[in-house]
Design an enzyme around this catalytic site. Structure first.
Site, short mmCIF file in Angstrom:
data_model
loop_
_atom_site.label_atom_id
_atom_site.label_comp_id
_atom_site.label_asym_id
_atom_site.label_seq_id
_atom_site.Cartn_x
_atom_site.Cartn_y
_atom_site.Cartn_z
N TYR A 61 1.03 -1.02 -0.13
CA TYR A 61 -0.04 -0.06 0.00
C TYR A 61 0.79 1.41 0.14
O TYR A 61 1.68 1.41 0.82
CB TYR A 61 -0.81 0.19 1.31
CG TYR A 61 -1.98 -0.97 1.00
CD1 TYR A 61 -2.18 -1.70 0.18
CD2 TYR A 61 -2.87 -1.32 2.22
CE1 TYR A 61 -3.37 -2.61 0.07
CE2 TYR A 61 -3.95 -2.24 2.27
CZ TYR A 61 -4.13 -3.10 1.11
OH TYR A 61 -5.38 -3.71 1.12
N SER A 217 -13.71 -3.33 0.46
CA SER A 217 -14.38 -2.33 -0.38
C SER A 217 -15.85 -2.85 0.00
O SER A 217 -16.86 -3.00 -0.87
CB SER A 217 -13.96 -2.92 -1.83
OG SER A 217 -14.86 -1.93 -2.74
N PRO A 218 -16.36 -2.65 1.13
CA PRO A 218 -17.63 -3.04 1.58
C PRO A 218 -18.60 -2.26 0.96
O PRO A 218 -19.88 -2.75 1.16
CB PRO A 218 -17.72 -2.93 3.24
CG PRO A 218 -16.39 -1.75 3.31
CD PRO A 218 -15.61 -2.17 2.40
N ALA A 220 -18.71 -1.32 -2.19
CA ALA A 220 -18.14 -1.12 -3.58
C ALA A 220 -17.44 -0.02 -3.95
O ALA A 220 -17.72 0.34 -5.11
CB ALA A 220 -19.57 -1.55 -4.25
N GLY A 221 -16.45 0.57 -3.15
CA GLY A 221 -15.76 1.56 -3.58
C GLY A 221 -16.51 2.82 -4.00
O GLY A 221 -16.06 3.73 -4.34
N GLY A 222 -17.52 2.85 -3.11
CA GLY A 222 -18.34 4.27 -2.88
C GLY A 222 -19.64 4.05 -3.89
O GLY A 222 -20.56 4.83 -3.95
N THR A 226 -23.32 6.96 -0.05
CA THR A 226 -24.10 8.22 -0.34
C THR A 226 -23.32 9.13 -1.37
O THR A 226 -22.13 9.24 -1.56
CB THR A 226 -23.99 9.08 1.05
OG1 THR A 226 -24.42 8.17 2.16
CG2 THR A 226 -24.54 10.45 0.99
#
Length: 311
Positions: A61, A217-218, A220-222, A226
Site C-alpha cells: 500500500y 471495499s464493503p 463497492a468503492g463508494g 452516499t
C-alpha cells in the site's frame, strides 16, 4: 462501537475496521513528504477517535509508504499500541522488483513471507504484527512451506496470528491443514454488488471454522454509498439504491450505513474494512453497528442486489 473477537484469537476489535490503503494519497512513495505524512496521521487519528481499533495494511500500500506513515502515527501516539490491532498483508511482488526484468507475481515462499514481515515491522516501528495475511493466492503456494514460515515468525515473537486474503475455500483448507494453529481471518471482497461469498462456500467455511471474514471495499468503492447514484447507471443498480434508501428512511440513517449494517447482520461476523479518507464519512460509517436490520429488510435488500428472485 461494539466489539467482536477476531476468529479464534484473543483479539477483540471494533466491528468496523479502518483500511489504510489510501492514507499516503499516492502509490508513489517518492511523493510522500512531511505534509502528506501529517495528513495521513490525521486520517488515522479520526478513525481511532471514531472507535476503529483494527487497522488494516499491506506491504504494497502506497508502495510501502502507508505502513511508514502509520509508524509515524504510533510514534506520536505510543499509547495506541495496547489499544489497537495491526493487520498487514504480504505476498504480492510488482514487476521489476526487486530486480529489473522480474514479472508481476505472487510469492508465498518462506523466504519472502519472513522477509516481508520483518520489513513491515521496521516500517511500522513495532515488535510484533498482530495478524499477518497472505494477500492474494500464489499459484505455486505450498502449504507446508507457508506453515514453516508462519511457525518461524510466531516462535520468534514477530507475528501473533495469521490469516489469508482473497482465498478460495479449498486453498484455505489446504493451508489450514498444514498449520498447528487456526487461521483467524479471510479478507475478501464482499458487498452488495459482489455476492459470490454467499454462494461459493467462503462464508460457510468461515462459519464452520470460526474464521472472521473481513470485507474489503464493503460499499463497492463508494458505488453504493452516499452520493454515488450515477456510479453504475443500470436498472439493477437503481433498484438496489432504492431499496437502500427505503431502509435508510425506516432506520433513520444513510445508504452507506445500511449497506454496512447489511454485512454486519451476517452470523459469520463479517468485519467491514472502511477505506474513505473523508473525516465526516469515517465518523458516519463508524456508527453503522448501531443499525440492526430485521430479517425481512435484509432479504429485500438482497433481492434488489440480486436483481432476480431466489430459486
Amino acid at each position: 462501537m461494539k466489539t467482536q473477537l477476531l476468529g479464534l484469537s484473543d483479539l477483540r476489535v471494533g466491528r468496523l475496521a479502518y483500511g489504510c490503503m489510501r492514507i499516503s494519497g499516492s502509490w508513489d512513495r517518492t511523493k510522500v513528504d512531511r505534509e502528506v505524512i501529517q495528513r495521513g496521521i490525521k486520517i488515522v487519528e479520526t478513525a481511532f477517535e471514531a472507535g476503529c481499533t483494527l487497522f488494516d495494511h499491506a506491504d504494497i500500500y502506497g508502495d510501502t509508504a502507508c505502513e511508514s506513515i502509520f509508524g509515524e502515527a504510533l510514534k506520536q501516539h505510543p499509547d495506541w499500541r495496547s489499544k489497537i490491532v495491526i493487520v498487514t498483508k504480504c505476498g504480492i511482488r510488482f514487476e521489476d522488483e526487486p530486480d529489473a526484468g522480474q514479472p508481476h507475481r505472487y510469492d508465498f515462499s518462506a523466504e519472502h513471507i519472513v522477509a516481508s514481515a520483518e520489513e513491515s515491522l521496521g516500517r511500522l516501528g513495532i515488535e510484533t504484527i498482530d495478524v499477518l495475511l497472505l494477500h492474494r493466492p500464489d499459484f505455486l503456494a505450498d502449504p507446508d512451506e507457508i506453515s514453516r514460515a508462519f511457525v518461524q515468525l510466531r516462535e520468534a515473537g514477530k507475528v501473533r496470528h495469521f490469516g489469508v486474503s482473497n482465498f478460495r475455500p479449498s486453498l484455505l483448507s489446504a493451508v489450514q491443514r498444514a498449520l498447528p494453529f487456526p487461521l483467524v481471518a479471510n479478507q475478501v471482497e464482499i458487498h452488495l454488488r459482489r455476492l459470490d461469498c454467499f454462494t461459493d462456500g467462503t462464508l460457510d467455511q468461515c462459519l464452520e471454522r470460526r474464521i472472521t471474514p473481513m470485507s474489503w471495499s464493503p460499499v463497492a468503492g463508494g458505488r453504493i454509498g452516499t452520493g454515488a447514484t450515477a456510479a453504475l447507471d443500470d436498472e439493477k443498480h437503481r433498484k438496489l439504491l432504492a431499496a437502500l434508501d427505503a431502509a435508510a428512511g425506516d432506520y433513520g440513517t444513510d445508504r452507506t450505513n445500511i449497506a454496512l449494517a447489511w454485512l454486519l447482520r451476517h452470523p459469520s461476523g463479517i468485519l467491514p474494512v472502511i477505506g474513505t479518507v473523508n473525516p465526516e464519512r469515517i465518523r458516519s460509517a463508524a456508527q453503522a453497528d448501531r443499525v440492526e436490520l430485521d430479517r425481512d429488510t435484509w432479504y429485500r435488500i438482497l433481492l434488489a442486489a440480486r436483481g432476480e428472485k431466489l430459486p
